[in-house]
Design a protein around this motif. Structure first.
Motif, PDB file in Angstrom:
ATOM      1  N   PHE A  15       0.774  -1.290  -0.003  1.00  0.00           N
ATOM      2  CA  PHE A  15      -0.088  -0.146  -0.304  1.00  0.00           C
ATOM      3  C   PHE A  15       0.780   1.249  -0.168  1.00  0.00           C
ATOM      4  O   PHE A  15       0.441   2.471  -0.055  1.00  0.00           O
ATOM      5  N   ASN A  16       2.202   1.005   0.050  1.00  0.00           N
ATOM      6  CA  ASN A  16       3.130   2.324   0.120  1.00  0.00           C
ATOM      7  C   ASN A  16       3.449   2.706  -1.270  1.00  0.00           C
ATOM      8  O   ASN A  16       4.000   1.872  -2.255  1.00  0.00           O
ATOM      9  N   ASN A  17       3.434   3.887  -1.416  1.00  0.00           N
ATOM     10  CA  ASN A  17       4.174   4.444  -2.708  1.00  0.00           C
ATOM     11  C   ASN A  17       5.641   3.940  -2.984  1.00  0.00           C
ATOM     12  O   ASN A  17       5.954   4.052  -4.111  1.00  0.00           O
ATOM     13  N   HIS A  18       6.478   3.827  -2.018  1.00  0.00           N
ATOM     14  CA  HIS A  18       7.933   3.032  -2.150  1.00  0.00           C
ATOM     15  C   HIS A  18       7.611   1.829  -2.929  1.00  0.00           C
ATOM     16  O   HIS A  18       8.528   1.804  -3.804  1.00  0.00           O
ATOM     17  N   PHE A  19       6.772   1.065  -2.623  1.00  0.00           N
ATOM     18  CA  PHE A  19       6.702  -0.153  -3.494  1.00  0.00           C
ATOM     19  C   PHE A  19       6.222  -0.077  -4.839  1.00  0.00           C
ATOM     20  O   PHE A  19       7.009  -0.658  -5.760  1.00  0.00           O
ATOM     21  N   VAL A  20       5.369   0.946  -5.253  1.00  0.00           N
ATOM     22  CA  VAL A  20       5.032   1.043  -6.492  1.00  0.00           C
ATOM     23  C   VAL A  20       5.908   1.612  -7.158  1.00  0.00           C
ATOM     24  O   VAL A  20       6.420   1.418  -8.510  1.00  0.00           O
ATOM     25  N   ASN A  21       6.563   2.846  -6.803  1.00  0.00           N
ATOM     26  CA  ASN A  21       7.651   3.713  -7.586  1.00  0.00           C
ATOM     27  C   ASN A  21       8.851   2.974  -7.677  1.00  0.00           C
ATOM     28  O   ASN A  21       9.537   3.194  -8.597  1.00  0.00           O
ATOM     29  N   GLU A  22       9.101   2.291  -6.490  1.00  0.00           N
ATOM     30  CA  GLU A  22      10.655   1.526  -6.539  1.00  0.00           C
ATOM     31  C   GLU A  22      10.673   0.295  -7.126  1.00  0.00           C
ATOM     32  O   GLU A  22      10.854  -0.270  -8.311  1.00  0.00           O
ATOM     33  N   THR A  23       9.993  -0.680  -6.419  1.00  0.00           N
ATOM     34  CA  THR A  23      10.027  -2.066  -6.538  1.00  0.00           C
ATOM     35  C   THR A  23       9.549  -2.717  -7.956  1.00  0.00           C
ATOM     36  O   THR A  23      10.083  -3.266  -8.477  1.00  0.00           O
ATOM     37  N   VAL A  24       8.259  -2.198  -8.255  1.00  0.00           N
ATOM     38  CA  VAL A  24       7.559  -2.622  -9.431  1.00  0.00           C
ATOM     39  C   VAL A  24       8.207  -2.138 -10.606  1.00  0.00           C
ATOM     40  O   VAL A  24       7.893  -2.556 -11.702  1.00  0.00           O
ATOM     41  N   SER A  25       9.194  -1.281 -10.552  1.00  0.00           N
ATOM     42  CA  SER A  25       9.746  -0.478 -11.733  1.00  0.00           C
ATOM     43  C   SER A  25      10.438  -1.518 -12.546  1.00  0.00           C
ATOM     44  O   SER A  25      10.693  -1.529 -13.791  1.00  0.00           O
ATOM     45  N   VAL A  26      11.015  -2.537 -11.945  1.00  0.00           N
ATOM     46  CA  VAL A  26      11.884  -3.632 -12.753  1.00  0.00           C
ATOM     47  C   VAL A  26      10.852  -4.280 -13.729  1.00  0.00           C
ATOM     48  O   VAL A  26      11.672  -4.815 -14.625  1.00  0.00           O
ATOM     49  N   LEU A  27       9.747  -4.261 -13.835  1.00  0.00           N
ATOM     50  CA  LEU A  27       8.864  -4.731 -14.865  1.00  0.00           C
ATOM     51  C   LEU A  27       9.328  -3.940 -16.168  1.00  0.00           C
ATOM     52  O   LEU A  27       9.400  -4.521 -17.380  1.00  0.00           O
ATOM     53  N   PHE A  28       9.679  -2.758 -16.246  1.00  0.00           N
ATOM     54  CA  PHE A  28      10.087  -2.044 -17.397  1.00  0.00           C
ATOM     55  C   PHE A  28      11.296  -2.860 -18.243  1.00  0.00           C
ATOM     56  O   PHE A  28      11.420  -2.728 -19.414  1.00  0.00           O
ATOM     57  N   THR A  29      12.136  -3.233 -17.273  1.00  0.00           N
ATOM     58  CA  THR A  29      13.306  -3.808 -18.009  1.00  0.00           C
ATOM     59  C   THR A  29      13.036  -5.044 -18.484  1.00  0.00           C
ATOM     60  O   THR A  29      13.483  -5.457 -19.596  1.00  0.00           O
ATOM     61  N   GLY A  30      12.434  -5.831 -17.691  1.00  0.00           N
ATOM     62  CA  GLY A  30      11.773  -7.241 -18.468  1.00  0.00           C
ATOM     63  C   GLY A  30      10.833  -6.816 -19.545  1.00  0.00           C
ATOM     64  O   GLY A  30      11.258  -7.725 -20.696  1.00  0.00           O
TER      65      GLY A  30
END
Length: 688
Positions: free
Chosen positions: A165-180
């Motif tokens: 539920f935290n912005n850090h998760f969406v902003n940081e962690t999930v960003s690796v999808l772009f590399t894939g």
């Protein structure tokens, strides 16, 4: 504009459905480039838009040609600028634009950032650049740029994995999808590409979007407030969801209440007098409709067919013209903007626990209030259930304090005492600094609420659990009345609090009535009703006045019958808590406030009630309402005469909250309502 009815969507979904037995990362990523935000199926339409409907926007982007003359580096400015030549390459096919994009990618490869905020921004931008100039990349360049994308992604994954539920998760962690998404099928680093694709897609589909929907419910909202939502939550979530959509054809918008209701959440919390967003949670004042919002609101509007979102996005101009590519790609020119003027005057964001009410949509001098009583999800929330703010022309009853990570936040800003709520002071209560970790050293005894547990994963919220701190148990609204009841006894320590319900009534256009029933474990625990202001309030017995920027609020203490009414604040006591001032270390805020009104019963009992009538007006047009206490059929309340409107409002002092409202205009009874504990039990006795 490429909405869900675009040619690409239809063609590509047919290909997917007939060529793949199931949605897996191996089968659904389209094999060609570009695939992030734009595809070979849609690029001709993008080029047409740049020549026709959005020529002025494309000209704005071309006006940033100075970017082509700068020496690429690695910082926020270069990160934002690098995509301009890449987009121009998509539109014009000019090899020099691809070469300039490569120069930015080379600078990044030479000096990849290791910063929790900058690195994910670069992942998103660099992945799009890699994808958009893909046909100009040599095998060696692909390997070089793929390596830096993987390196940055692994750095992000090494950071603390925050709550869903935290912005850090969406902003940081999930960003690796772009590399894939960028590297899939390139044969450059297939193992890491698949790993990051699978990790990122699982985070997006199983955690980020479901968590956003859980907080939004059916009505909208995000628990961390507008500042963090617009920058660190909705914005990156929009990038992720759109990149997934264009690369796979899978539409994650259509079943998401979070995406569909973003415009309404913003519109209802847009203050009439200054057109800035209300500042609950860790949000500074003066947050206007800016580029972070414009980044995603046109996209959500297009994908969800939301005319209100289109209207909202159209109110914002690009400050940085190099970002105009987002509007070119994401604003649907066929979607008609819809003004909020026809919306109801109040809205209940049920899952979030907010109620916004106003006296008009097109009047800059309209009265506005926001009431909060909801659950605790994330670290940027405050412990402020059953609190409210009121504005008219200026900011009158405010959320006080400064958004600064210091002892000011830990001891004051995010605590109950900084808000327009009620404190119950048990001198033996301890608020340990561990409860306020990440916020500076804390532990002041403000007499307020405890911090709820931060939820870790979607689907873990439990009714009655440590995050379930407050509920709006009743809501009713029509063109004359907004009524809300909040129950937050469990937000306080069970050793001091037994019961606390607050009933908040807005009688159009300018009357607000607040009724509180508070039952403490001991009569000696001092109960204090709080109202914060920017200037010093004027107190005259049981009447107080606040004026700010041409607006005026007059408060009348109806109950307790014997009450102490005093002001706290001024130099050295602006952020006063139990004998100590907790000023911010360095930051300031024009709405930090410096004063508060405190109302306490002079002869306290375990069970006490507070009744306040608050009247807003323009300062130069103030006409006092005539307020008389009422007792009728076991109910308590007040009669309020304002011009030709007579309001009789009565409340039950028993355990089950109930409210009776009668409005008479001239000689006509125009409302006669009995409002029960739940909105479903609202009884319309009579209405004309």
């Amino acid at each position: 504009m490429f909405n869900s009815k675009s040619v690409y969507s239809i063609v590509f979904l047919i290909v997917v459905l007939f060529s793949a037995p199931a949605f897996t990362s191996e089968s659904i990523i389209r094999p060609d480039h570009p695939r992030i935000y734009v595809t070979t199926d849609t690029i001709d339409e993008v080029r047409r838009l740049c020549r026709e409907e959005y020529k002025s926007l494309y000209d704005d982007l071309l006006s940033t040609n100075w970017i082509l003359n700068q020496t690429p580096g690695v910082d926020y400015t270069h990160m934002s600028n690098m995509i301009m030549p890449a987009f121009r390459y998509l539109i014009e096919g000019d090899p020099s634009m691809a070469a300039k994009t490569k120069a930015y990618l080379d600078a990044l490869a030479d000096n990849p950032p290791r910063d929790q905020y900058l690195t994910p921004e670069y992942i998103r931008q660099a992945a799009a650049c890699y994808d958009w100039i893909h046909d100009r990349l040599t095998p060696e360049e692909k390997e070089r740029y793929a390596a830096v994308l993987v390196e940055m992604s692994d750095y992000v994954l090494s950071l603390w994995r925050h709550s869903d539920f935290n912005n850090h998760f969406v902003n940081e962690t999930v960003s690796v999808l772009f590399t894939g998404l960028a590297l899939d099928g390139d044969g450059v680093d297939d193992e890491n590409a698949k790993r990051l694709l699978d990790t990122g897609s699982a985070y997006l589909k199983d955690h980020a979007i479901p968590a956003a929907n859980e907080i939004a419910g059916e009505d909208g909202g995000q628990a961390e407030g507008f500042s963090y939502n617009d920058w660190g939550y909705a914005r990156p979530l929009a990038y992720l969801t759109e990149a997934w959509y264009t690369a796979t054809g899978e539409n994650l918008y259509e079943n998401s209440s979070y995406f569909k209701t973003q415009s309404l959440w913003h519109l209802y919390c847009l203050r009439p007098h200054d057109q800035t967003l209300e500042r609950p949670e860790d949000c500074p004042s003066g947050l206007d409709l800016g580029e972070n919002l414009k980044t995603f609101i046109h996209l959500f509007a297009a994908r969800c067919g939301d005319g209100y979102g289109q209207w909202l996005g159209d109110q914002i101009e690009w400050r940085y013209k190099q970002n105009a590519w987002k509007e070119i790609l994401w604003r649907d020119p066929q979607l008609k903007p819809k003004s909020p003027a026809d919306l109801p005057l109040a809205r209940h964001f049920r899952k979030l626990g907010w109620v916004a009410t106003r006296s008009g949509w097109n009047d800059p001098n309209a009265a506005f209030a926001l009431f909060q009583c909801g659950d605790f999800y994330a670290g940027h929330q405050h412990v402020d259930a059953n609190t409210f703010v009121i504005h008219k022309s200026g900011s009158l009853a405010i959320d006080s304090g400064v958004n600064e990570y210091s002892s000011h936040r830990a001891n004051y800003y995010c605590r109950t005492i900084a808000h327009n709520g009620i404190t119950v002071f048990d001198p033996s209560e301890e608020f340990t600094s561990a409860v306020w970790s990440g916020s500076g050293s804390g532990g002041s005894n403000d007499g307020g609420q405890l911090r709820g547990n931060i939820l870790s994963r979607v689907g873990t919220f439990e009714k009655g659990g440590p995050s379930d701190v407050g509920d709006i148990t009743d809501f009713f609204a029509n063109e004359r009345i907004t009524y809300v009841c909040g129950d937050v006894a469990r937000a306080y320590s069970s050793t001091k609090m037994e019961w606390f319900t607050r009933q908040f009534v807005h009688i159009q256009p300018d009357l607000f009535v607040v009724f509180d029933r508070v039952v403490s474990k001991q009569a000696s625990f001092k109960k204090t009703w709080l109202l914060h202001s920017i200037p010093r309030p004027l107190i005259d017995g049981r009447h107080f006045t606040i004026e700010h920027d041409g607006g005026r609020l007059d408060g009348h203490v109806v109950l307790p019958l014997e009450a102490s009414v005093q002001s706290i604040g001024g130099a050295g006591k602006e952020y006063w808590v139990n004998g100590t001032n907790y000023p911010p270390d360095s930051k300031t805020d024009p709405e930090a406030g410096a004063w508060r009104i405190e109302v306490s019963p002079m002869n306290p009992n375990r069970s006490d009630v507070f009744l306040h009538v608050l009247q807003t007006s323009l300062a130069q047009e103030y006409e006092p309402a005539q307020i008389t206490p009422l007792e009728e059929n076991g109910l308590t309340g007040a009669s309020i005469q304002q011009n030709d409107l007579l309001a009789k409002i009565l409340f039950s002092t028993e355990e089950t909250p109930m409210c009776r409202i009668q409005l008479t205009k001239g000689n006509s009874l125009i409302e006669d309502l009995t409002l029960g504990e739940k909105s479903a039990s609202v009884k319309k006795v009579n209405m004309h």
